[in-house]
Write a protein that holds these residues in place. Structure first.
Motif, PDB file in Angstrom:
ATOM      1  N   THR A  95     -26.419  -9.335 -20.552  1.00  0.00           N
ATOM      2  CA  THR A  95     -26.416  -9.727 -21.962  1.00  0.00           C
ATOM      3  C   THR A  95     -27.799 -10.266 -22.332  1.00  0.00           C
ATOM      4  O   THR A  95     -28.602 -10.611 -21.460  1.00  0.00           O
ATOM      5  CB  THR A  95     -25.366 -10.799 -22.235  1.00  0.00           C
ATOM      6  N   ILE A  96     -28.050 -10.356 -23.610  1.00  0.00           N
ATOM      7  CA  ILE A  96     -29.357 -10.854 -24.050  1.00  0.00           C
ATOM      8  C   ILE A  96     -29.551 -12.304 -23.633  1.00  0.00           C
ATOM      9  O   ILE A  96     -30.626 -12.687 -23.147  1.00  0.00           O
ATOM     10  CB  ILE A  96     -29.494 -10.710 -25.576  1.00  0.00           C
ATOM     11  N   SER A  97     -28.521 -13.114 -23.795  1.00  0.00           N
ATOM     12  CA  SER A  97     -28.635 -14.533 -23.434  1.00  0.00           C
ATOM     13  C   SER A  97     -29.000 -14.700 -21.965  1.00  0.00           C
ATOM     14  O   SER A  97     -29.815 -15.559 -21.608  1.00  0.00           O
ATOM     15  CB  SER A  97     -27.318 -15.262 -23.726  1.00  0.00           C
ATOM     16  N   THR A  98     -28.412 -13.870 -21.113  1.00  0.00           N
ATOM     17  CA  THR A  98     -28.714 -13.932 -19.680  1.00  0.00           C
ATOM     18  C   THR A  98     -30.129 -13.431 -19.403  1.00  0.00           C
ATOM     19  O   THR A  98     -30.887 -14.057 -18.651  1.00  0.00           O
ATOM     20  CB  THR A  98     -27.708 -13.087 -18.884  1.00  0.00           C
ATOM     21  N   ALA A  99     -30.507 -12.316 -20.020  1.00  0.00           N
ATOM     22  CA  ALA A  99     -31.802 -11.691 -19.743  1.00  0.00           C
ATOM     23  C   ALA A  99     -32.977 -12.561 -20.186  1.00  0.00           C
ATOM     24  O   ALA A  99     -34.010 -12.609 -19.510  1.00  0.00           O
ATOM     25  CB  ALA A  99     -31.885 -10.332 -20.425  1.00  0.00           C
ATOM     26  N   VAL A 100     -32.821 -13.263 -21.310  1.00  0.00           N
ATOM     27  CA  VAL A 100     -33.958 -14.035 -21.837  1.00  0.00           C
ATOM     28  C   VAL A 100     -33.891 -15.517 -21.498  1.00  0.00           C
ATOM     29  O   VAL A 100     -34.886 -16.233 -21.680  1.00  0.00           O
ATOM     30  CB  VAL A 100     -34.072 -13.883 -23.376  1.00  0.00           C
ATOM     31  N   VAL A 150     -39.174 -16.880 -15.507  1.00  0.00           N
ATOM     32  CA  VAL A 150     -40.243 -16.053 -16.077  1.00  0.00           C
ATOM     33  C   VAL A 150     -39.856 -15.541 -17.452  1.00  0.00           C
ATOM     34  O   VAL A 150     -40.607 -15.684 -18.435  1.00  0.00           O
ATOM     35  CB  VAL A 150     -40.574 -14.863 -15.145  1.00  0.00           C
ATOM     36  N   GLN A 151     -38.669 -14.919 -17.546  1.00  0.00           N
ATOM     37  CA  GLN A 151     -38.213 -14.369 -18.819  1.00  0.00           C
ATOM     38  C   GLN A 151     -38.031 -15.465 -19.867  1.00  0.00           C
ATOM     39  O   GLN A 151     -38.388 -15.298 -21.028  1.00  0.00           O
ATOM     40  CB  GLN A 151     -36.901 -13.608 -18.628  1.00  0.00           C
TER      41      GLN A 151
END
Length: 277
Positions: free
Chosen positions: A85-90, A95-96
């Motif tokens: 999900t976006i919340s997890t990825a960012v 680093v992200q």
């Protein structure tokens, strides 16, 4: 003798006139009124690309190096998922999280400047009786930008309650903003104003992206609820995919500013005042 003096005076007047004309037609410094000038067209593209590139980087980096951890849910590892999900990825990995938060905070002032320019744009073309809608749009867009900053700083892994409320606020503000903007530009224009070709194109794509965004959001919501209820393989992946489409269509909706504000420039004058023209 008098003829020579008269002739000499005429020559002096001609030379003086030539000097004055030269000084007027050849200024020392071009456009001295402005220290800096950039078209809103480029501001919109730069801000979009900065967020888009960061978004793609965060998702790809997470897929390449943290996929198994990033796609685990309450269903456990028995249910396979293939997109974070976006919340997890960012927000879940240092680093992200750092790059995403930095870009979001950095691009927000530019977004707010464009909001102010759009307010004046709407004021000039929308019926005075609907000015309250223009004020509402400015409020919604400001809330959208600010809530995006808050949900980026307060990640779901560390501050779930704040992140959740900020996300709901962001979605509500952005959906209403897109919907009201499209309707207002379609039905609320002053009758005597004539739409340019760029404005017609902008409105067409605004409507397309609004419909696409709302459809994607509805499908994402359905997949999220279904995953939580049944823990089926792949459903969470579709939720993440349509979540991506919601964000991407929101970005492209705001990119239509390059057509609405095509002739507008942001300038800094000699007194360091920030204005637009």
């Amino acid at each position: 003798m008098k003829m020579e003096e008269h002739s000499g005076m005429n020559d002096l007047r001609k030379i003086s006139s030539m000097i004055q004309n030269y000084s007027v037609s050849c200024p020392e410094k071009p456009d001295k009124r402005y220290l800096f000038q950039i078209k809103v067209y480029w501001l919109a593209i730069i801000t979009l690309l900065s967020v888009l590139v960061t978004f793609v980087f965060c998702v790809l980096w997470t897929i390449l190096f943290k996929l198994e951890d990033a796609t685990s849910t309450h269903c456990g590892y028995r249910v396979k998922n293939y997109l974070p999900t976006i919340s997890t990825a960012v927000g879940n990995y240092p680093v992200q999280r750092f790059i995403w938060t930095l870009v979001i905070i950095a691009h927000s002032p530019i977004r707010l400047i464009v909001v102010a320019i759009y307010y004046q744009y709407y004021t000039n073309i929308i019926k005075p009786s609907l000015h309250w809608c223009v004020v509402l749009l400015r409020f919604l867009t400001t809330v959208e930008v600010c809530s995006l900053v808050v949900l980026s700083i307060f990640t779901s892994s560390d501050y779930y309650s704040i992140h959740e409320k900020s996300f709901v606020t962001f979605i509500c503000a952005s959906e209403l903003n897109m919907l009201i903007s499209s309707i207002l530009l379609k039905k609320g224009r002053i009758t005597k104003t004539v739409m340019t070709k760029l404005e017609i194109r902008s409105l067409k794509y605004k409507i397309y992206f609004t419909i696409f965004n709302m459809t994607s959001f509805a499908i994402a919501g359905y997949c999220f609820l279904r995953h939580n209820a049944y823990c089926e393989s792949g459903v969470y992946t579709f939720f993440a995919l349509f979540e991506y489409l919601v964000v991407l269509s929101n970005m492209t909706f705001h990119l239509t500013a390059v057509w609405d504000l095509a002739g507008v420039s942001l300038v800094v004058d000699d007194n360091l005042n920030l204005t637009y023209r």
